[in-house]
Design a protein around this motif. Structure first.
Motif, short mmCIF file in Angstrom:
data_model
loop_
_atom_site.label_atom_id
_atom_site.label_comp_id
_atom_site.label_asym_id
_atom_site.label_seq_id
_atom_site.Cartn_x
_atom_site.Cartn_y
_atom_site.Cartn_z
N THR A 284 0.87 -1.26 -0.02
CA THR A 284 -0.15 0.18 0.07
C THR A 284 0.83 1.22 0.06
N LEU A 285 0.51 2.07 -0.95
CA LEU A 285 1.29 3.54 -0.96
C LEU A 285 0.45 4.41 0.34
N LEU A 286 1.60 4.85 1.18
CA LEU A 286 1.04 5.70 2.05
C LEU A 286 1.21 7.18 1.73
N VAL A 287 0.46 8.01 2.49
CA VAL A 287 0.63 9.41 2.18
C VAL A 287 2.10 10.12 2.12
N ASP A 288 2.79 9.64 2.78
CA ASP A 288 4.40 10.23 2.88
C ASP A 288 5.19 9.63 1.78
N GLY A 289 4.64 8.79 1.03
CA GLY A 289 5.23 8.17 -0.27
C GLY A 289 5.94 7.00 -0.24
N LYS A 290 6.07 6.43 1.20
CA LYS A 290 6.70 5.18 1.45
C LYS A 290 5.38 3.99 1.03
N VAL A 291 6.09 2.66 1.27
CA VAL A 291 5.22 1.72 0.81
C VAL A 291 5.09 0.73 2.07
N LEU A 292 3.92 0.22 2.42
CA LEU A 292 3.63 -0.70 3.46
C LEU A 292 3.39 -2.01 2.83
N VAL A 293 4.06 -3.03 3.27
CA VAL A 293 3.62 -4.47 3.03
C VAL A 293 3.43 -5.17 4.12
N THR A 294 2.34 -6.13 4.06
CA THR A 294 1.97 -6.71 5.32
C THR A 294 1.85 -8.24 4.92
N GLY A 295 1.93 -8.96 5.88
CA GLY A 295 1.77 -10.38 5.89
C GLY A 295 2.12 -11.24 4.92
N GLY A 296 1.66 -12.14 4.49
CA GLY A 296 1.96 -13.17 3.33
C GLY A 296 2.31 -14.41 3.80
N ASN A 297 2.86 -15.22 2.67
CA ASN A 297 3.24 -16.55 2.91
C ASN A 297 4.98 -16.62 2.72
N ALA A 298 5.47 -17.14 3.84
CA ALA A 298 7.02 -17.07 3.61
C ALA A 298 7.40 -18.51 3.39
N MET A 299 6.60 -19.41 3.15
CA MET A 299 6.71 -20.83 3.03
C MET A 299 6.90 -21.62 4.10
N HIS A 300 7.70 -21.26 5.02
CA HIS A 300 7.94 -21.84 6.28
C HIS A 300 6.58 -21.40 7.19
N THR B 186 11.48 -2.40 9.62
CA THR B 186 10.27 -3.19 10.08
C THR B 186 9.12 -2.24 10.54
N ALA B 187 8.15 -2.51 10.28
CA ALA B 187 7.05 -1.42 10.75
C ALA B 187 5.99 -2.16 11.84
N GLY B 188 6.41 -2.86 12.43
CA GLY B 188 5.83 -3.49 13.66
C GLY B 188 5.03 -4.66 13.41
N ILE B 189 4.59 -5.37 14.23
CA ILE B 189 3.64 -6.89 14.01
C ILE B 189 2.24 -6.51 14.16
N MET B 190 1.67 -7.32 13.13
CA MET B 190 0.14 -7.24 13.15
C MET B 190 -0.26 -8.02 14.29
N ASN B 191 -1.26 -7.93 14.76
CA ASN B 191 -2.09 -8.87 15.86
C ASN B 191 -2.46 -10.18 15.35
N LYS B 192 -2.28 -10.19 13.99
CA LYS B 192 -2.80 -11.55 13.66
C LYS B 192 -1.88 -11.82 12.40
N THR B 193 -1.45 -13.14 12.34
CA THR B 193 -0.79 -13.75 10.89
C THR B 193 -1.97 -13.46 10.01
N ARG B 194 -1.39 -13.28 8.80
CA ARG B 194 -2.49 -13.25 7.67
C ARG B 194 -1.86 -13.46 6.35
N VAL B 195 -2.49 -14.17 5.54
CA VAL B 195 -2.23 -14.54 3.95
C VAL B 195 -3.58 -14.35 3.34
N TRP B 196 -3.45 -14.06 2.24
CA TRP B 196 -4.75 -13.69 1.29
C TRP B 196 -5.68 -12.86 1.94
N HIS B 197 -5.26 -12.02 2.58
CA HIS B 197 -6.00 -10.86 3.05
C HIS B 197 -5.99 -9.70 2.39
N ALA B 198 -6.66 -8.39 2.78
CA ALA B 198 -6.61 -7.13 1.98
C ALA B 198 -6.32 -6.18 2.72
#
Length: 350
Positions: free
Chosen positions: A269-285, A303-315
């Protein structure tokens, strides 16, 4: 006028959706609310939809789509309506159906059928308001075909075919109006490095430089300087942590900083300050709850912190207030979740 204010960075829970879902779509409407459509729940493919109001942080169930679908596309049109196309229907079969959501009437109406059933395809709103759909798979084939939806006539027409058949690729509308398509699967588990450009004026595709790494089920984000950042995805070796930049002015790809975690089926996701946030996903392991930020000015990830849930195929959707809403997905126990959370960046609009 919007102003920027400094806030503490971090993740916080918001109210959960009414229904658990995975492989759904999240769309920011012109009224500032977020519409969640379809996905797969514990009962199968879902036709359910619901609205998130950022002002009250509440969810409201709205009218169901006409057919259940997951892994579909969802595009906000220039008239404010939402177009959903294709996706998986009935557990396995790709669909050629499309429908429109009207935010004012809060209802769905069927619109013209695509010329092909499609899953794993992409959809892009062009500068002229038409929608370009590319590739995907169905009926046992992976497609190189493309078609255009005209919101005025509600009709689909075929346009020039891509040079390469592909599914689970990405498509980005560039500042000059051309569409960049890159990567994807040519065959099951075969990652493509081929990229090409669609010119809406001529309806012709031309190849451009290849990616440095073939990838599918990756993500792409158009940056404020007009370049496209591609991250992660799968290759024959597994999930990737690499990222690269496409420069439309030179038609070339260059590698940039690698993510701290390899990941595929994540969000960017492109943030308002021009940086890009990536979240979650599948790391195979395992599935990830980690998130990270890309700074285009330095080409580095932090790093941008840890979500409260692991997530893949989220939105994920960027809200009008600058926060990012992340919804649903599947956790490390393969449980489909209805939870949602908010990322607050260092800058928020007021």
């Amino acid at each position: 006028m919007n102003t920027l204010k400094y806030f503490h960075i971090g993740w916080s829970n918001t109210r959960s959706m009414n229904n658990a879902r995975v492989q759904h779509r999240s769309s920011l409407l012109t009224n500032g609310k977020v519409l969640i459509t379809g996905g797969y729940d514990n009962s199968g493919d879902s036709s359910g939809t619901e609205l998130y109001d950022p002002l009250t942080e509440t969810w409201t169930t709205v009218a169901n789509m006409n057919i259940p679908r997951c892994s579909h596309t969802a595009s906000v049109l220039t008239n404010g309506k939402l177009l959903v196309t294709g996706g998986e229907y009935g557990g396995q079969d790709p669909s050629d159906s499309t429908e429109l959501y009207d935010p004012l009437a809060q209802n769905w109406t069927t619109t013209g059928k695509m010329n092909y059933v499609r899953n794993g395809h992409s959809a892009s709103v062009l500068p002229n308001g038409n929608v370009l759909v590319t590739g995907g798979y169905g009926d046992g084939d992976i497609f190189k075909t493309a078609e255009l939806y005209n919101p005025l006539t509600q009709i689909w027409t075929s346009t020039g075919s891509m040079n390469q058949a592909r599914a689970y690729h990405t498509a980005s509308v560039l500042a000059n109006g051309n569409v960049l398509v890159n990567g994807g699967e040519e065959e099951i588990y075969t990652a493509l490095d081929i990229a090409e450009l669609y010119n809406p004026l001529t309806e012709i595709w031309t190849t451009t430089s290849n990616l440095n790494n073939g990838r599918y089920k990756h993500s792409a984000c158009l940056l404020t300087d007009g370049k496209v950042l591609v991250t992660g995805g799968y290759a024959s070796s597994g999930a990737l942590n690499s990222s690269e930049l496409y420069d439309p002015s030179t038609g070339t790809w260059t590698t940039t900083g690698s993510m701290n975690n390899a990941r595929a089926e994540h969000t960017s996701t492109l943030l308002v300050d021009g940086k890009v946030l990536v979240t979650g996903g599948n790391a195979m392991h395992g599935f990830l709850n980690s998130t990270e930020l890309y700074d285009p000015s330095t080409g580095t990830w932090t790093t941008a912190g840890i979500m409260n849930k692991t997530r893949v195929w989220h939105a994920a959707s960027l809200l009008a207030n600058g926060k990012v809403l992340v919804t649903g997905g599947e956790d490390f126990s393969y449980i489909i979740t209805n939870t949602a959370e908010l990322y607050q960046s260092s800058f928020q609009t007021n």
